[in-house]
Design a protein around this motif. Structure first.
Motif, PDB file in Angstrom:
ATOM      1  N   GLU A 183       0.814  -1.215   0.000  1.00 40.72           N
ATOM      2  CA  GLU A 183       0.000   0.000   0.000  1.00 40.72           C
ATOM      3  C   GLU A 183       0.848   1.265   0.000  1.00 40.72           C
ATOM      4  O   GLU A 183       0.356   2.355  -0.342  1.00 40.72           O
ATOM      5  CB  GLU A 183      -0.943   0.010   1.206  1.00 40.72           C
ATOM      6  N   MET A 184       2.127   1.147   0.369  1.00 42.85           N
ATOM      7  CA  MET A 184       3.014   2.312   0.402  1.00 42.85           C
ATOM      8  C   MET A 184       3.598   2.640  -0.962  1.00 42.85           C
ATOM      9  O   MET A 184       4.197   3.698  -1.149  1.00 42.85           O
ATOM     10  CB  MET A 184       4.162   2.066   1.386  1.00 42.85           C
ATOM     11  N   TRP A 185       3.465   1.731  -1.906  1.00 38.36           N
ATOM     12  CA  TRP A 185       4.094   1.880  -3.214  1.00 38.36           C
ATOM     13  C   TRP A 185       2.998   1.856  -4.281  1.00 38.36           C
ATOM     14  O   TRP A 185       2.737   0.813  -4.881  1.00 38.36           O
ATOM     15  CB  TRP A 185       5.091   0.761  -3.463  1.00 38.36           C
ATOM     16  N   ASN A 186       2.364   2.990  -4.511  1.00 37.29           N
ATOM     17  CA  ASN A 186       1.321   3.008  -5.535  1.00 37.29           C
ATOM     18  C   ASN A 186       1.371   4.302  -6.326  1.00 37.29           C
ATOM     19  O   ASN A 186       1.996   5.283  -5.921  1.00 37.29           O
ATOM     20  CB  ASN A 186      -0.059   2.768  -4.916  1.00 37.29           C
ATOM     21  N   GLN A 187       0.705   4.274  -7.474  1.00 42.66           N
ATOM     22  CA  GLN A 187       0.797   5.383  -8.419  1.00 42.66           C
ATOM     23  C   GLN A 187       0.307   6.697  -7.830  1.00 42.66           C
ATOM     24  O   GLN A 187       0.933   7.750  -8.027  1.00 42.66           O
ATOM     25  CB  GLN A 187      -0.014   5.050  -9.678  1.00 42.66           C
ATOM     26  N   GLU A 188      -0.777   6.672  -7.095  1.00 44.30           N
ATOM     27  CA  GLU A 188      -1.342   7.901  -6.535  1.00 44.30           C
ATOM     28  C   GLU A 188      -0.362   8.587  -5.593  1.00 44.30           C
ATOM     29  O   GLU A 188      -0.212   9.819  -5.612  1.00 44.30           O
ATOM     30  CB  GLU A 188      -2.645   7.590  -5.802  1.00 44.30           C
ATOM     31  N   LEU A 189       0.343   7.801  -4.777  1.00 46.67           N
ATOM     32  CA  LEU A 189       1.288   8.383  -3.829  1.00 46.67           C
ATOM     33  C   LEU A 189       2.505   8.960  -4.543  1.00 46.67           C
ATOM     34  O   LEU A 189       2.992  10.039  -4.199  1.00 46.67           O
ATOM     35  CB  LEU A 189       1.701   7.338  -2.798  1.00 46.67           C
ATOM     36  N   PHE A 190       3.003   8.251  -5.565  1.00 53.31           N
ATOM     37  CA  PHE A 190       4.132   8.787  -6.323  1.00 53.31           C
ATOM     38  C   PHE A 190       3.722  10.049  -7.081  1.00 53.31           C
ATOM     39  O   PHE A 190       4.517  10.991  -7.209  1.00 53.31           O
ATOM     40  CB  PHE A 190       4.697   7.738  -7.278  1.00 53.31           C
ATOM     41  N   ASP A 191       2.491  10.088  -7.584  1.00 50.48           N
ATOM     42  CA  ASP A 191       2.003  11.297  -8.249  1.00 50.48           C
ATOM     43  C   ASP A 191       1.987  12.476  -7.277  1.00 50.48           C
ATOM     44  O   ASP A 191       2.354  13.603  -7.635  1.00 50.48           O
ATOM     45  CB  ASP A 191       0.591  11.076  -8.790  1.00 50.48           C
ATOM     46  N   ALA A 192       1.549  12.214  -6.041  1.00 47.55           N
ATOM     47  CA  ALA A 192       1.483  13.276  -5.037  1.00 47.55           C
ATOM     48  C   ALA A 192       2.881  13.779  -4.676  1.00 47.55           C
ATOM     49  O   ALA A 192       3.092  14.985  -4.505  1.00 47.55           O
ATOM     50  CB  ALA A 192       0.765  12.770  -3.792  1.00 47.55           C
ATOM     51  N   ILE A 193       3.828  12.871  -4.559  1.00 55.10           N
ATOM     52  CA  ILE A 193       5.204  13.281  -4.273  1.00 55.10           C
ATOM     53  C   ILE A 193       5.755  14.125  -5.415  1.00 55.10           C
ATOM     54  O   ILE A 193       6.370  15.178  -5.189  1.00 55.10           O
ATOM     55  CB  ILE A 193       6.093  12.049  -4.026  1.00 55.10           C
TER      56      ILE A 193
END
Length: 241
Positions: A183-193
């Motif tokens: 859950e820590m490695w997903n597209q939405e989180l990388f987009d936010a970063i």
């Protein structure tokens, strides 16, 4: 923001370079490489990340405060360079101070900075703290998978601290491995970063899996594979151009 009183049960282990790491039996996972915790952190986050940034004042974001090793090495680098560094670290499971005091980082890395290492851990959560004139720390006790979107009322969100909106120059992505915490490695989180980073901002991570590289590229990063530390063939560095 209310501090969550959570921690993971862990055991202290010695790694190949003489520095400690923690092992979490419930996840069958180490916080650092058993081939050298200090060596790994310096190689990936300091050498490939921090030292490659041209920012005059560094805004660093760390995903996973953990033992505080990355923060400690960054603080030391800021002292050496006399470079103003504003460090934000996100952690859901803060370590108890009694566990921190058993780690040997001050003794095997920089004994002269021992008090500063402990000050990193004693710093109040969810409040900016000046550790030295060149290094300030904001530890945010939060679930990274539930990062609030920036808005005027939030005291902290990705890219916002207090009344200030910030762009991160360097990001240390040091979460547990994808197979342990997918859950820590997903597209939405990388987009936010990506959206929260400055032009030419640098993200580094120990994970060189193809699926992670492709997600970073989908976010807009230019991604390169680099030689890893002992025991690891490759790591990733992603740059926002």
């Amino acid at each position: 923001m209310e501090t969550k009183q959570q921690s993971l049960s862990s055991e202290i282990e010695l790694t190949a370079d003489g520095s400690h790491t923690l092992f979490v039996p419930s996840m069958n996972e180490h916080y650092h490489s058993v081939n050298g915790a200090k060596t790994e952190a310096e190689h990936i986050y300091i050498n490939y990340g921090l030292r490659e940034s041209c920012a005059s004042t560094l805004h660093v974001l760390e995903i996973g405060f953990g033992t505080g090793l990355n923060a400690f090495l960054t603080l030391i680098e800021a002292q050496k360079l006399q470079k103003k560094t504003i460090y934000t670290s996100l952690e859901l499971y803060p370590l108890p101070l009694e566990k921190v005091q058993k780690l040997n980082y001050p003794d095997v890395i920089y004994p002269e900075f021992a008090s500063l290492y402990y000050n990193l851990h004693r710093a109040t959560w969810n409040e900016p703290c000046e550790i030295t004139p060149d290094f300030s720390l904001l530890k945010v006790n939060i679930d990274f998978t539930h990062i609030p979107h920036p808005n005027e009322s939030a005291k902290w969100s990705l890219g916002k601290s207090g009344n200030q909106f910030v762009s991160y120059d360097v990001v240390y992505f040091d979460a547990f491995a994808p197979e342990k915490q997918p859950e820590m490695w997903n597209q939405e989180l990388f987009d936010a970063i990506y959206a929260s980073m400055s032009h030419k901002g640098i993200l580094t991570t120990y994970c060189a899996k193809g699926v992670i590289r492709r997600m970073l590229q989908s976010s807009g990063f230019t991604v390169e594979r680099l030689p890893g530390p002992p025991g690891k063939r490759e790591v990733l560095r992603a740059i926002k151009l």
